[in-house]
Design a protein around this motif. Structure first.
Motif, PDB file in Angstrom:
ATOM      1  N   MET A   1     106.827 -21.748  45.732  1.00 50.45           N
ATOM      2  CA  MET A   1     106.148 -21.532  44.457  1.00 50.45           C
ATOM      3  C   MET A   1     104.892 -20.705  44.723  1.00 50.45           C
ATOM      4  SD  MET A   1     105.968 -22.864  40.976  1.00 50.45           S
ATOM      5  CE  MET A   1     107.295 -23.972  41.131  1.00 50.45           C
ATOM      6  N   SER A   2     104.772 -19.572  44.046  1.00 49.97           N
ATOM      7  CA  SER A   2     103.610 -18.701  44.177  1.00 49.97           C
ATOM      8  C   SER A   2     102.584 -19.038  43.103  1.00 49.97           C
ATOM      9  CB  SER A   2     104.016 -17.240  44.016  1.00 49.97           C
ATOM     10  OG  SER A   2     104.892 -16.856  45.039  1.00 49.97           O
ATOM     11  N   THR A   3     101.327 -18.838  43.437  1.00 52.93           N
ATOM     12  CA  THR A   3     100.247 -19.083  42.490  1.00 52.93           C
ATOM     13  C   THR A   3      99.710 -17.752  41.979  1.00 52.93           C
ATOM     14  OG1 THR A   3      99.633 -21.141  43.586  1.00 52.93           O
ATOM     15  CG2 THR A   3      97.965 -20.119  42.191  1.00 52.93           C
ATOM     16  N   VAL A   4      99.556 -17.665  40.665  1.00 56.61           N
ATOM     17  CA  VAL A   4      98.963 -16.502  40.013  1.00 56.61           C
ATOM     18  C   VAL A   4      97.721 -16.991  39.287  1.00 56.61           C
ATOM     19  CG1 VAL A   4      99.266 -14.691  38.281  1.00 56.61           C
ATOM     20  CG2 VAL A   4     101.213 -15.410  39.673  1.00 56.61           C
ATOM     21  N   THR A   5      96.612 -16.295  39.468  1.00 55.29           N
ATOM     22  CA  THR A   5      95.365 -16.680  38.816  1.00 55.29           C
ATOM     23  C   THR A   5      95.179 -15.887  37.533  1.00 55.29           C
ATOM     24  OG1 THR A   5      94.372 -17.172  40.965  1.00 55.29           O
ATOM     25  CG2 THR A   5      92.868 -16.902  39.102  1.00 55.29           C
ATOM     26  N   PHE A   6      95.123 -16.608  36.408  1.00 51.56           N
ATOM     27  CA  PHE A   6      94.825 -15.982  35.122  1.00 51.56           C
ATOM     28  C   PHE A   6      93.314 -15.945  34.988  1.00 51.56           C
ATOM     29  CE2 PHE A   6      94.506 -16.657  30.309  1.00 51.56           C
ATOM     30  CZ  PHE A   6      94.493 -15.300  30.056  1.00 51.56           C
ATOM     31  N   VAL A   7      92.765 -14.748  34.906  1.00 48.85           N
ATOM     32  CA  VAL A   7      91.325 -14.564  34.876  1.00 48.85           C
ATOM     33  C   VAL A   7      90.848 -14.515  33.427  1.00 48.85           C
ATOM     34  CG1 VAL A   7      89.413 -13.066  35.541  1.00 48.85           C
ATOM     35  CG2 VAL A   7      91.370 -13.346  37.077  1.00 48.85           C
ATOM     36  N   THR A   8      90.202 -15.600  32.999  1.00 43.31           N
ATOM     37  CA  THR A   8      89.573 -15.653  31.682  1.00 43.31           C
ATOM     38  C   THR A   8      88.542 -16.771  31.673  1.00 43.31           C
ATOM     39  OG1 THR A   8      89.884 -15.782  29.277  1.00 43.31           O
ATOM     40  CG2 THR A   8      91.276 -17.215  30.613  1.00 43.31           C
ATOM     41  N   LEU A  45      84.145  -9.602  35.021  1.00 47.63           N
ATOM     42  CA  LEU A  45      84.658  -8.304  35.453  1.00 47.63           C
ATOM     43  C   LEU A  45      84.049  -7.184  34.624  1.00 47.63           C
ATOM     44  CD1 LEU A  45      88.452  -9.230  35.692  1.00 47.63           C
ATOM     45  CD2 LEU A  45      86.843  -8.985  37.592  1.00 47.63           C
ATOM     46  N   ASP A  46      83.761  -6.072  35.278  1.00 49.11           N
ATOM     47  CA  ASP A  46      83.304  -4.892  34.548  1.00 49.11           C
ATOM     48  C   ASP A  46      84.430  -4.423  33.636  1.00 49.11           C
ATOM     49  OD1 ASP A  46      80.853  -4.800  35.822  1.00 49.11           O
ATOM     50  OD2 ASP A  46      81.565  -3.455  37.405  1.00 49.11           O
ATOM     51  N   GLU A  47      84.067  -4.027  32.422  1.00 54.55           N
ATOM     52  CA  GLU A  47      85.073  -3.505  31.500  1.00 54.55           C
ATOM     53  C   GLU A  47      84.878  -2.008  31.357  1.00 54.55           C
ATOM     54  OE1 GLU A  47      86.419  -5.407  28.076  1.00 54.55           O
ATOM     55  OE2 GLU A  47      86.103  -7.417  28.865  1.00 54.55           O
ATOM     56  N   LEU A  48      85.845  -1.288  31.859  1.00 56.49           N
ATOM     57  CA  LEU A  48      85.890   0.157  31.776  1.00 56.49           C
ATOM     58  C   LEU A  48      86.030   0.580  30.318  1.00 56.49           C
ATOM     59  CD1 LEU A  48      86.554   2.742  33.652  1.00 56.49           C
ATOM     60  CD2 LEU A  48      88.906   2.257  33.044  1.00 56.49           C
ATOM     61  N   GLN A  49      85.458   1.694  29.949  1.00 55.56           N
ATOM     62  CA  GLN A  49      85.703   2.239  28.618  1.00 55.56           C
ATOM     63  C   GLN A  49      86.933   3.121  28.698  1.00 55.56           C
ATOM     64  OE1 GLN A  49      82.312   4.110  26.874  1.00 55.56           O
ATOM     65  NE2 GLN A  49      81.112   2.248  26.879  1.00 55.56           N
ATOM     66  N   GLY A  50      87.831   2.952  27.756  1.00 57.47           N
ATOM     67  CA  GLY A  50      89.062   3.731  27.740  1.00 57.47           C
ATOM     68  C   GLY A  50      90.080   3.061  26.847  1.00 57.47           C
ATOM     69  N   SER A  51      91.340   3.417  27.048  1.00 59.59           N
ATOM     70  CA  SER A  51      92.420   2.819  26.270  1.00 59.59           C
ATOM     71  C   SER A  51      92.626   1.373  26.728  1.00 59.59           C
ATOM     72  CB  SER A  51      93.713   3.608  26.475  1.00 59.59           C
ATOM     73  OG  SER A  51      94.190   3.420  27.799  1.00 59.59           O
ATOM     74  N   ILE A  52      93.360   0.608  25.936  1.00 57.01           N
ATOM     75  CA  ILE A  52      93.627  -0.780  26.320  1.00 57.01           C
ATOM     76  C   ILE A  52      94.387  -0.835  27.642  1.00 57.01           C
ATOM     77  CG2 ILE A  52      95.727  -1.005  24.934  1.00 57.01           C
ATOM     78  CD1 ILE A  52      94.856  -3.967  24.459  1.00 57.01           C
ATOM     79  N   LYS A  61      93.151  -4.715  38.716  1.00 59.25           N
ATOM     80  CA  LYS A  61      92.866  -4.258  40.083  1.00 59.25           C
ATOM     81  C   LYS A  61      91.576  -4.881  40.608  1.00 59.25           C
ATOM     82  CE  LYS A  61      95.330   0.139  40.094  1.00 59.25           C
ATOM     83  NZ  LYS A  61      95.231   1.595  40.247  1.00 59.25           N
ATOM     84  N   SER A  62      90.559  -4.942  39.763  1.00 57.80           N
ATOM     85  CA  SER A  62      89.278  -5.535  40.173  1.00 57.80           C
ATOM     86  C   SER A  62      89.443  -7.014  40.510  1.00 57.80           C
ATOM     87  CB  SER A  62      88.234  -5.382  39.061  1.00 57.80           C
ATOM     88  OG  SER A  62      87.958  -4.031  38.811  1.00 57.80           O
ATOM     89  N   ALA A  63      90.149  -7.746  39.660  1.00 58.81           N
ATOM     90  CA  ALA A  63      90.357  -9.182  39.890  1.00 58.81           C
ATOM     91  C   ALA A  63      91.167  -9.414  41.163  1.00 58.81           C
ATOM     92  CB  ALA A  63      91.054  -9.814  38.687  1.00 58.81           C
ATOM     93  N   ALA A  64      92.189  -8.594  41.393  1.00 59.14           N
ATOM     94  CA  ALA A  64      93.012  -8.742  42.601  1.00 59.14           C
ATOM     95  C   ALA A  64      92.177  -8.502  43.855  1.00 59.14           C
ATOM     96  CB  ALA A  64      94.199  -7.783  42.551  1.00 59.14           C
ATOM     97  N   GLU A  65      91.277  -7.529  43.799  1.00 61.46           N
ATOM     98  CA  GLU A  65      90.390  -7.256  44.940  1.00 61.46           C
ATOM     99  C   GLU A  65      89.453  -8.434  45.195  1.00 61.46           C
ATOM    100  OE1 GLU A  65      90.168  -4.770  47.189  1.00 61.46           O
ATOM    101  OE2 GLU A  65      91.902  -3.757  46.314  1.00 61.46           O
TER     102      GLU A  65
END
Length: 194
Positions: A1-8, A45-52, A61-65
């Motif tokens: 079983m793999s663990t995935v972290t939901f970042v919120t 996390l920093d929020e980039l300006q751009g499309s969704i 990518k930031s959270a994974a790093e």
């Protein structure tokens, strides 16, 4: 079983995601989907300006790093047709700046009150890995605020085919038609297939 972290850090969003993904929540706030256990972590996390899509990819990518492993992030938009889909990914900042009534008032002189609620989840296996996107859209209209106002802009968005706002709908109904449900349905299919 793999663990995935939901970042919120949004407790309401976490409850809704767990309810939609698995229909249940353990004492520790975990959810099981296929061979994955979904856990939660709050990161600023920093929020980039751009499309969704650009915003979601950057967050994943930031959270994974930062976490060094599989992550799940989410970004939500509310786009007014009269404004060419703005505020879009900046809806959170619009709500903070002008409030719900301010959003409704922005459309005062426009006949077209239609809007799209868009949710995009990003899954990244870890640092340097590509990001998979899962997007859901629900069409509706912007209306005067009705119902509880404790979950973003739910009280001013009335989905097409309903006479209630997201905030007024029973959670089970909302969680079966919402933009988040539509995105999570795609994500669930992906996770189960892994």
């Amino acid at each position: 079983m793999s663990t995935v972290t939901f970042v919120t850090g949004n407790a309401n969003k976490l409850k809704e995601v767990i309810a939609i993904l698995s229909g249940s929540q353990s004492e520790g706030g975990e959810s099981k989907v296929g061979n994955f256990t979904i856990v939660n972590k709050s990161l600023d996390l920093d929020e980039l300006q751009g499309s969704i899509e650009e915003v979601t990819i950057h967050k994943a990518k930031s959270a994974a790093e930062i976490l060094g492993g599989p992550v799940l992030v989410e970004d939500t938009c509310l786009g007014f047709t009269a404004f060419n889909d703005l505020p879009g990914p900046y809806i959170k900042w619009f709500v903070k700046s002008v409030g719900l009534q301010g959003l409704v008032d922005m459309l005062y002189k426009f006949e077209d009150k239609s809007a799209k609620a868009i949710c995009t989840f990003g899954y990244c296996e870890g640092p340097g890995k590509p990001v998979q996107l899962f997007q859901g859209i629900t069409k509706g209209s912007i209306v005067e605020s009705r119902g509880p106002t404790n979950f973003g802009w739910d009280s001013i968005f009335q989905p097409d085919g309903f006479d209630k706002t997201y905030a007024e709908l029973d959670k089970e109904i909302k969680n079966s038609i919402s933009h988040r449900f539509r995105a999570l349905d795609k994500l669930r299919d992906f996770l189960v297939s892994q």
